[in-house]
Design an enzyme around this catalytic site. Structure first.
Site, PDB file in Angstrom:
ATOM      1  N   ASP A 146       0.888  -1.163  -0.090  1.00 52.35           N
ATOM      2  CA  ASP A 146      -0.155  -0.053   0.004  1.00 52.35           C
ATOM      3  C   ASP A 146       0.964   1.094   0.020  1.00 52.35           C
ATOM      4  O   ASP A 146       1.880   1.259   0.619  1.00 52.35           O
ATOM      5  CB  ASP A 146      -0.699   0.200   1.311  1.00 52.35           C
ATOM      6  N   LEU A 147       0.828   1.993  -1.052  1.00 52.64           N
ATOM      7  CA  LEU A 147       1.609   3.230  -0.942  1.00 52.64           C
ATOM      8  C   LEU A 147       1.197   4.242   0.016  1.00 52.64           C
ATOM      9  O   LEU A 147      -0.142   4.796   0.020  1.00 52.64           O
ATOM     10  CB  LEU A 147       1.513   3.916  -2.495  1.00 52.64           C
ATOM     11  N   ASP A 189      -4.144   2.602  -4.561  1.00 50.90           N
ATOM     12  CA  ASP A 189      -2.667   2.524  -4.401  1.00 50.90           C
ATOM     13  C   ASP A 189      -2.394   1.165  -3.736  1.00 50.90           C
ATOM     14  O   ASP A 189      -1.175   1.361  -3.119  1.00 50.90           O
ATOM     15  CB  ASP A 189      -2.240   3.503  -3.637  1.00 50.90           C
TER      16      ASP A 189
END
Length: 191
Positions: A146-147, A189
């Protein structure tokens, strides 16, 4: 006599459209034995198909054919129905239908932005991969990425910049995994 065996089939009639599917004309087919007008591979396929329809009264088959001197390439659907001692065969070229199905399949399983497999693809293939690992007594790893602070990029730089970052991350991840591994975009993301 039950010892008699059918070794060939005669084409009594066909229409021009059906003949075109084979790459021949109606006059090239009408009255001929299948062994004299088709390649050995096609003759074997047709013979099995026709024998099955004689046995069961009905047979249908979808098959892919590659281009030869005798016929064009593509996908075809054929159905044979026995009527007394004769067989009626209908055939359709379903190449465009198969192409459309393949396109829909790709769209359903591919993230439009990154062109990576998507969550739907993972939901279908993960159980298969787990079962394969179980059967082979091997290990399987699933990583969730997960960004952090991705929303800030979209808010400050715009969605185009956010999309560019997602594509760059997708390309980077694909570049560092083995060929046998899969990178999947779950959405947003998340990879």
């Amino acid at each position: 006599d039950s010892r008699k065996k059918i070794v060939d089939f005669r084409i009594e009639d066909c229409n021009e459209r059906g003949a075109r599917l084979t790459g021949k004309t109606r006059s090239n087919l009408t009255g001929k034995l299948i062994s004299t007008v088709f390649s050995r591979a096609d003759e074997i396929f047709l013979s099995r198909f026709l024998h099955q329809s004689l046995k069961d009264g009905f047979c249908e088959h979808t098959f892919q054919s590659t281009k030869t001197r005798e016929h064009k390439d593509g996908w075809f659907y054929a159905r044979a129905v026995r009527s007394s001692d004769r067989i009626a065969v209908t055939a359709r070229d379903i190449t465009q239908l198969k192409a459309q199905e393949a396109k829909l399949e790709r769209m359903a399983n591919t993230d439009a932005l990154t062109l990576l497999p998507n969550r739907h693809w993972l939901n279908v293939h993960l159980p298969q991969a787990l079962e394969q690992a179980r059967q082979q007594r091997s290990k399987l790893a699933l990583l969730f990425i997960d960004l952090d602070n991705f929303k800030k990029i979209n808010d400050s730089q715009g969605h185009k910049a956010g999309d560019d970052v997602l594509v760059a991350v997708a390309n980077f991840l694909q570049g560092i995994v083995r060929e046998s591994d899969q990178v999947i975009r779950l959405g947003g993301d998340e990879f």
